[in-house]
Structure formats: structure tokens, C-alpha cells
Design an enzyme around this catalytic site. Sequence first.
Site: not given
Ligand SMILES: *Cc1c(COP(=O)(O)O)cnc(C)c1O
Length: 458
Positions: A107
Site C-alpha cells: 500500500k
Molecule cells: C491490502 C492488501 C492486499 C489486498 O489488496 P487489494 O488491492 O485490496 O486487493 C493483499 N495483501 C496485503 C499484504 C495487503 O495489505
Amino acid sequence: MATYHSSRGRSPEIGFGDTLLGGLAPDGGLYLPTTWPELPTTEGDYASIATAVMAPFVADTIGLDDFGSMVEDAYATFSDPQVCPLVEVEPGHHLLELFHGPTLAFKDVALQLLGRLFDHELERRDQRVTIVGATSGDTGSAAMDAVRDRDRVDIVILFPKGRTSEVQRRQMTTLDAPNVHAVAVDGTFDDCQDLVKAMFADEAFRSRVGLSAVNSINWARVMAQIVYYVWAAQQLDRRDTPTTFCVPTGNFGNVFAGHCARRMGLPIERLLVASNTNDILTRLIHTGTMTAEAVVPTLSPSMDIQISSNLERLLFELLGANGPATAELLTDFRATGSASLRPEQHAELIAGFTGGRLDDTETLDVIRDIHDSTGMLVEPHTAVGIGVARRLRRVDETVVTLATAHPAKFPDAVEQATGVRPPLPSHLADLYERTERVTDLPNDLAIVEDFVDSVRRR
Ligand SMILES: *Cc1c(COP(=O)(O)O)cnc(C)c1O
């Protein structure tokens, strides 16, 4: 110049700055670009590719030089000089490591840029905002780190007291910045979310503090994630040869970004959608019907989601950019808990996406096996991706699995599978010695609102 329209088709088209600060469209839809720009042929380091790929999306709002410096700044916070390095785990199967940002999850790739874009756009408009959010763990720290020290943004993140892991709590409470505030609420994650919803519903409060959010439906987050698909293809020298990507999925934002890269001309063979036990997307791909079920907690908590908000963007695409039809499908789904694609729409879905799922036992098996065969430690979200990629991969197919978090972010599961506790990387090595700054508050809207109002800068 890019404009943006709503997935429900009943809001006016807007420019980039408005989608950035605006969140949901007035008709309740999500914004998408009205037309898809073509990918540039630019080669170079991560920041140069990022600037070139995203430039057409922001052109109406931000000058190219300013944008380039924001991109440089955002990715200078990553601890790996390659920003998102690729590592081969077995012949023809690569991991794209997206976790070298300040808070160790993918993120950061989008949010580090978003924080800077927010500040720039607010400066231009001479406005300020107060971001309020609830977190069960990861998104909170990524958002806080992204806006730390930004002049025009204050952020307050609510988390359920005593219910996050110690690493997660410390990542939120040890950020030493005057505009960043962690609040431990005496309640559950749902209580925290309800408080945030209630603050957004309180019109007077909302406009007094300039309430805003950086949630996963923001178009700019998807935009920033398109870049690393292009980057990975370049690193593998496959800008002209199709590659398959496998994406551990929760809210569908990350894999939708892969779809966007393909729309812009990147040769992508297949997008593999990897789910844990919460597998509504995999079932949709297999059957053409989406049916909501209760959320089951797993070892990959950031994927414990049933209603994926970004799926709306894909449905809109599958329905031929027909906003009213998208709205109708979603209304059906909300009302009955189930909705089906027409056969030709389902055919189009499976032409571009393949789904697979892994349960917790299989996830631990992958973590153990990767450690045994390569010595590498991978965390559970990434392991779900690796396991699904291995299962669905065709002979001779080149697959890139997105590694979405650093193993030290989920040390318990990694230790359970391998007996090894992954150490924190050096920039966080002293996390347990840092001073925590946190405010404990009761689950009480008036008290939380007073707190937000009192800490924001004017
Ligand atoms: C948020 C997250 C996901 C999922 O990502 P999306 O964009 O919501 O599909 C997968 N792995 C981790 C470690 C995350 O923090």
C-alpha cells in the site's frame, strides 16, 4: 487530457484534482478514466517509468516537472534502490517485491505518492483537510506515514485498543510527526468504522474540519499501481511478450490495476486472482455469479473481504462502460446477496482472469516449502499468490507473483510454518525502543469528534 466518469453513469465528468480529493462520485459510483491513454515506451529507473506512465492521467491538474519531483520523492522513501525488485523463486516464476516502503506493505507504493499529490492539490486550492480512518492493522500505518509532515493534511487513525498486533500498533504510535494522531478506541474494529461513518454523516462536523479519506476506492491509488506491472515487464525484457501476473486479492484494487495496464497496451497473458478462504472473486470467475458469504478470519487478514469495492470498476468495464446497468447489477446484489453476469459478460471475464484459492493449511505449506527450497521467507498474503500461481501455471508460462507484504509484518504465521522469526529491516530495527504516542478514547462519537477538532492544525 484525461477526464473521469462514474461507474454508475449519473455524475458529471471531472478532472484529476477532483477525483483525487473527492472519493465516491455523487451517484455513489467509482471514478474511472473516460479514455485509456497508451503506454509510453519510456525505459529507465522506477521513478522515470512511473512519471511517464501516470503523466497523461494527471496532465490537466499538475505540471510534468512538479509531478516528476513528487514521484521521485515518493519512491526515495523505499529502502531498495530498485524500489520494487524482482526475484526469481523457481524457473520462470518471479516475485515482484512491493514491500520495501516505509510500512512494509504494498500500500506504500500508492499512498506515498497520494500524500504528496494531496498536499500539492490542496496548496493549489488553498485548502486544508483532516483525514479520518479506521484500521484493523495495515492501511492505517501506510496512510499515516504517507501524510506525515505534509503541510495541509492532518490525519487521525482509530484502531481497536488491544486488538492489533504489536508491530502494527507500534508502526502507528511511534511516528514522530505533529500532524499524525493514533487513537486507541475502547471497542472493536467495527466500532471504529462506525465512528468514522458517523463523522462523515455529521454534515456540520464534516465541513468544519474538512473531513477526507484515502480509502481504497481512490482512483489515484489504482493509477499508481499500474506502474509496477509495466516496470516488471521491462525488468524481464517482456514489454512486447505477454507475461502472466498472479495477484493476492482482497479489495481487487491491485489486480484491477493490472487490468488497466493491459487496457493501456501492456501484453498480459492472464491475470490470476488469488484468494484465501474468502473467495467471492474466485467463485465469480468460476461460475459467473457472485454470492456474498460471511467473512472468515484467515492468516492473510488483509484479504478477509467479501464485498470487494474495486470490483465495481471491473463490472463497469465488462458491461461495456454502461453506468446504469452497473448500478442495477450492484443494487440486485445488495438487495439479494447474489447477482449474475450474462453469458457473454462471463466469457469476457474468463478471457482475462483466472481465479484460484488457498486455505490456511495450504498457505502454511507454501511458506514452509519456499523456505525449504530457496531459504526465502514469505508472508501469508504472498504465499497465497505463490500457491495459486504454481497451481494454475502452464508449462513455459512466465509468471510474476506480486509479493504484497514483508515477512516481518506477519511474523507469527511465518514462524509457525518455518520455525524462523523474520527480523524487521534495519530502518525499523529499533521499533520496540521508540516512544509511543497514542490517545485512548471511549467509543463515543462526541468525544472522538472533539478530539479530532482539537488536534487539527488551522
Ligand atoms: C491490502 C492488501 C492486499 C489486498 O489488496 P487489494 O488491492 O485490496 O486487493 C493483499 N495483501 C496485503 C499484504 C495487503 O495489505
